[in-house]
Scaffold this motif. Structure first.
Motif, PDB file in Angstrom:
ATOM      1  N   THR A   1     -27.612 -42.034  23.980  1.00  0.00           N
ATOM      2  CA  THR A   1     -26.172 -42.090  24.176  1.00  0.00           C
ATOM      3  C   THR A   1     -25.626 -40.668  24.055  1.00  0.00           C
ATOM      4  OG1 THR A   1     -25.881 -42.485  21.826  1.00  0.00           O
ATOM      5  CG2 THR A   1     -25.913 -44.429  23.252  1.00  0.00           C
ATOM      6  N   VAL A   2     -24.397 -40.490  24.553  1.00  0.00           N
ATOM      7  CA  VAL A   2     -23.824 -39.140  24.564  1.00  0.00           C
ATOM      8  C   VAL A   2     -23.010 -38.909  23.298  1.00  0.00           C
ATOM      9  CG1 VAL A   2     -22.253 -37.608  25.819  1.00  0.00           C
ATOM     10  CG2 VAL A   2     -23.767 -39.166  27.066  1.00  0.00           C
ATOM     11  N   GLU A   3     -23.213 -37.750  22.672  1.00  0.00           N
ATOM     12  CA  GLU A   3     -22.426 -37.405  21.485  1.00  0.00           C
ATOM     13  C   GLU A   3     -21.064 -36.872  21.926  1.00  0.00           C
ATOM     14  OE1 GLU A   3     -23.059 -37.660  18.220  1.00  0.00           O
ATOM     15  OE2 GLU A   3     -21.317 -36.496  17.540  1.00  0.00           O
ATOM     16  N   GLU A   4     -20.015 -37.339  21.235  1.00  0.00           N
ATOM     17  CA  GLU A   4     -18.676 -36.800  21.510  1.00  0.00           C
ATOM     18  C   GLU A   4     -18.531 -35.485  20.771  1.00  0.00           C
ATOM     19  OE1 GLU A   4     -15.001 -39.037  20.939  1.00  0.00           O
ATOM     20  OE2 GLU A   4     -16.134 -40.806  21.605  1.00  0.00           O
ATOM     21  N   ILE A   5     -18.314 -34.415  21.489  1.00  0.00           N
ATOM     22  CA  ILE A   5     -18.120 -33.104  20.844  1.00  0.00           C
ATOM     23  C   ILE A   5     -16.616 -32.831  20.787  1.00  0.00           C
ATOM     24  CG2 ILE A   5     -18.791 -30.668  20.852  1.00  0.00           C
ATOM     25  CD1 ILE A   5     -20.917 -31.438  23.003  1.00  0.00           C
TER      26      ILE A   5
ATOM     27  N   ASP B   1     -12.131 -28.717  20.130  1.00  0.00           N
ATOM     28  CA  ASP B   1     -12.027 -27.365  19.569  1.00  0.00           C
ATOM     29  C   ASP B   1     -13.405 -26.706  19.479  1.00  0.00           C
ATOM     30  OD1 ASP B   1     -12.669 -29.225  17.588  1.00  0.00           O
ATOM     31  OD2 ASP B   1     -11.857 -27.977  15.979  1.00  0.00           O
ATOM     32  N   VAL B   2     -14.422 -27.524  19.187  1.00  0.00           N
ATOM     33  CA  VAL B   2     -15.789 -26.990  19.129  1.00  0.00           C
ATOM     34  C   VAL B   2     -16.239 -26.584  20.541  1.00  0.00           C
ATOM     35  CG1 VAL B   2     -18.198 -27.520  18.565  1.00  0.00           C
ATOM     36  CG2 VAL B   2     -16.360 -28.412  17.119  1.00  0.00           C
ATOM     37  N   LEU B   3     -15.955 -27.483  21.496  1.00  0.00           N
ATOM     38  CA  LEU B   3     -16.333 -27.185  22.880  1.00  0.00           C
ATOM     39  C   LEU B   3     -15.680 -25.898  23.385  1.00  0.00           C
ATOM     40  CD1 LEU B   3     -16.224 -30.581  24.839  1.00  0.00           C
ATOM     41  CD2 LEU B   3     -18.195 -29.059  24.541  1.00  0.00           C
TER      42      LEU B   3
ATOM     43  N   ALA C   1     -25.430 -33.012  24.837  1.00  0.00           N
ATOM     44  CA  ALA C   1     -25.699 -33.399  23.443  1.00  0.00           C
ATOM     45  C   ALA C   1     -25.864 -34.910  23.402  1.00  0.00           C
ATOM     46  CB  ALA C   1     -24.554 -32.967  22.535  1.00  0.00           C
ATOM     47  N   VAL C   2     -27.039 -35.375  22.992  1.00  0.00           N
ATOM     48  CA  VAL C   2     -27.316 -36.815  23.023  1.00  0.00           C
ATOM     49  C   VAL C   2     -27.895 -37.320  21.703  1.00  0.00           C
ATOM     50  CG1 VAL C   2     -27.714 -36.893  25.519  1.00  0.00           C
ATOM     51  CG2 VAL C   2     -29.644 -36.517  23.974  1.00  0.00           C
ATOM     52  N   ASN C   3     -27.698 -38.607  21.488  1.00  0.00           N
ATOM     53  CA  ASN C   3     -28.302 -39.273  20.338  1.00  0.00           C
ATOM     54  C   ASN C   3     -29.314 -40.290  20.822  1.00  0.00           C
ATOM     55  OD1 ASN C   3     -27.108 -38.110  17.986  1.00  0.00           O
ATOM     56  ND2 ASN C   3     -25.170 -38.940  18.768  1.00  0.00           N
ATOM     57  N   SER C   4     -30.379 -40.422  20.048  1.00  0.00           N
ATOM     58  CA  SER C   4     -31.444 -41.340  20.425  1.00  0.00           C
ATOM     59  C   SER C   4     -32.277 -41.645  19.198  1.00  0.00           C
ATOM     60  CB  SER C   4     -32.313 -40.674  21.504  1.00  0.00           C
ATOM     61  OG  SER C   4     -33.365 -41.529  21.859  1.00  0.00           O
ATOM     62  N   ILE C   5     -33.061 -42.692  19.283  1.00  0.00           N
ATOM     63  CA  ILE C   5     -33.972 -42.977  18.171  1.00  0.00           C
ATOM     64  C   ILE C   5     -35.389 -42.622  18.574  1.00  0.00           C
ATOM     65  CG2 ILE C   5     -34.988 -44.826  16.758  1.00  0.00           C
ATOM     66  CD1 ILE C   5     -32.208 -46.044  16.591  1.00  0.00           C
ATOM     67  N   ASP C   6     -35.769 -43.013  19.776  1.00  0.00           N
ATOM     68  CA  ASP C   6     -37.157 -42.759  20.174  1.00  0.00           C
ATOM     69  C   ASP C   6     -37.268 -42.154  21.571  1.00  0.00           C
ATOM     70  OD1 ASP C   6     -36.536 -44.794  21.855  1.00  0.00           O
ATOM     71  OD2 ASP C   6     -37.689 -46.320  20.816  1.00  0.00           O
ATOM     72  N   ALA C   7     -36.172 -41.600  22.070  1.00  0.00           N
ATOM     73  CA  ALA C   7     -36.161 -40.895  23.363  1.00  0.00           C
ATOM     74  C   ALA C   7     -36.274 -41.793  24.591  1.00  0.00           C
ATOM     75  CB  ALA C   7     -37.234 -39.810  23.434  1.00  0.00           C
TER      76      ALA C   7
END
Ligand code: XMP
Length: 325
Positions: free
Chosen positions: A284-288, A291-293, A274-280
């Protein structure tokens, strides 16, 4: 035409600029295409959907959308594409079931670039066959975006950049090729596309094929498809789907030892990314939350056949790319 973003094109950061882009593009597309027919590769991703909407606005019925099911799509994806474009937007849409054709060609091919090239070539061939059947198609539209062009200069062979066989005389129509992802979304909104569609996560042209590292098998493909569906369901439930840029699962061609009902197992594993980005171009890595994991892990281990282990990829881009291949 040059492949460098024109300096006159301002960064599209709001609806006003997006509407201006739409107006100008529609004008340009009308001038370029006239009353000729355009064939569009409609995968259902953000880029091809926005391209389709722009072309529907510019040339209406002369746009012929072709949706190829190459067997590398997400769960229920083809059904959704048909519903959105055929039923809701009234587009001319041809559905092609090419699952066996693609998977047969990909059997035993493990090199990532070769896989991409095979998928790209099959795509072009399928479109060419369709175009010949349809007669009178002059253009091939593609949802190429700017990062595809930048990255095809040496890192990965993005299938949707160029590469048409010489015997074909399609002219290319790529109305969003100078836009970054966030700009494509702005344009989608300006065209009146649903937020749900515009803000759906990006999906690579080669589809789940790049999430089955190594030679693609039907078993692993099914494991990726099912685990991806579970991940998306759970992210939606806990609100992460609207917050995270891109999230998916990967099933590499590797087995590990496990245990179930007191018996040794030797099975594949699922990787969650799971990652965050603006234009690929970076991510950065999303913290999951754990409990969801854990919920996702339990569902994958219970519901996906042939999996005995679940991992999380915490690599940013760089050093990893977003996809594994
Ligand atoms: P990478 O893995 O290069 O991916 O960090 C950057 C973004 O591009 C998507 N991607 C593709 N999109 N055709 C596409 O249209 C492709 O061949 C392709 N390969 C990767 C990827 O999912 C990510 O959003």
């Amino acid at each position: 035409m040059s492949d460098i973003r024109p300096e006159s094109l301002k960064r599209i950061t709001n609806q006003e600029l997006a509407k201006k882009f739409v107006d100008e593009s529609v004008k340009e597309l009308k001038a370029q295409i006239g009353d000729k027919k355009v064939l569009l590769a409609l995968s259902g991703g953000v880029d091809s959907s926005v391209t389709a909407a722009l072309l529907i606005k510019a040339i209406g019925k002369n746009l012929v959308c072709v949706h190829v099911n190459h067997g590398l799509l997400r769960k229920n994806e083809s059904e959704q594409v048909i519903k959105t474009f055929k039923d809701e937007l009234g587009a001319t849409l041809i559905y092609i079931d090419a699952v066996d054709r693609f998977l047969d060609k990909l059997a035993n091919v493990s090199d990532p670039e070769t896989k991409r090239k095979i998928i790209g070539k099959e795509f072009i061939d399928v479109f060419a066959e369709e175009a010949r059947k349809l007669e009178g198609i002059k253009f091939l539209a593609q949802g190429t975006i700017y990062p595809d062009i930048l990255e095809s200069k040496g890192i990965k062979a993005h299938h949707n950049v160029g590469g048409l066989p010489e015997d074909l005389n399609f002219e290319l129509v790529e109305p969003v090729k100078f836009l970054y992802k966030d700009e494509v979304r702005q344009v989608g909104l300006a065209l009146g596309l649903k937020e749900e569609m515009v803000f759906r996560q990006p999906f690579p042209g080669p589809g789940l094929g790049v999430r089955c590292p190594g030679a693609i098998t039907r078993d692993r493909l099914e494991q990726v498809r099912e685990s991806d569906a579970i991940l998306r369901e759970e992210f939606k439930k806990c609100g992460l789907s609207s917050k995270v840029w891109q999230y998916f699962t990967i099933v590499p061609d590797y087995k590990t030892v496990g245990i179930k009902d007191n018996k040794r197992t030797f099975l594949n594993f699922v990787v969650i990314r799971a990652v965050n980005s603006i234009d690929a171009t970076s991510a950065t890595v999303e913290e999951i939350p754990y409990d969801v994991l854990f919920k996702i892990r339990d569902r994958i281990l219970n519901e996906v056949k042939g999996i005995n282990r679940v991992l999380v990829d915490i690599t940013p881009k760089p050093t990893g790319t977003i996809e594994w291949e």
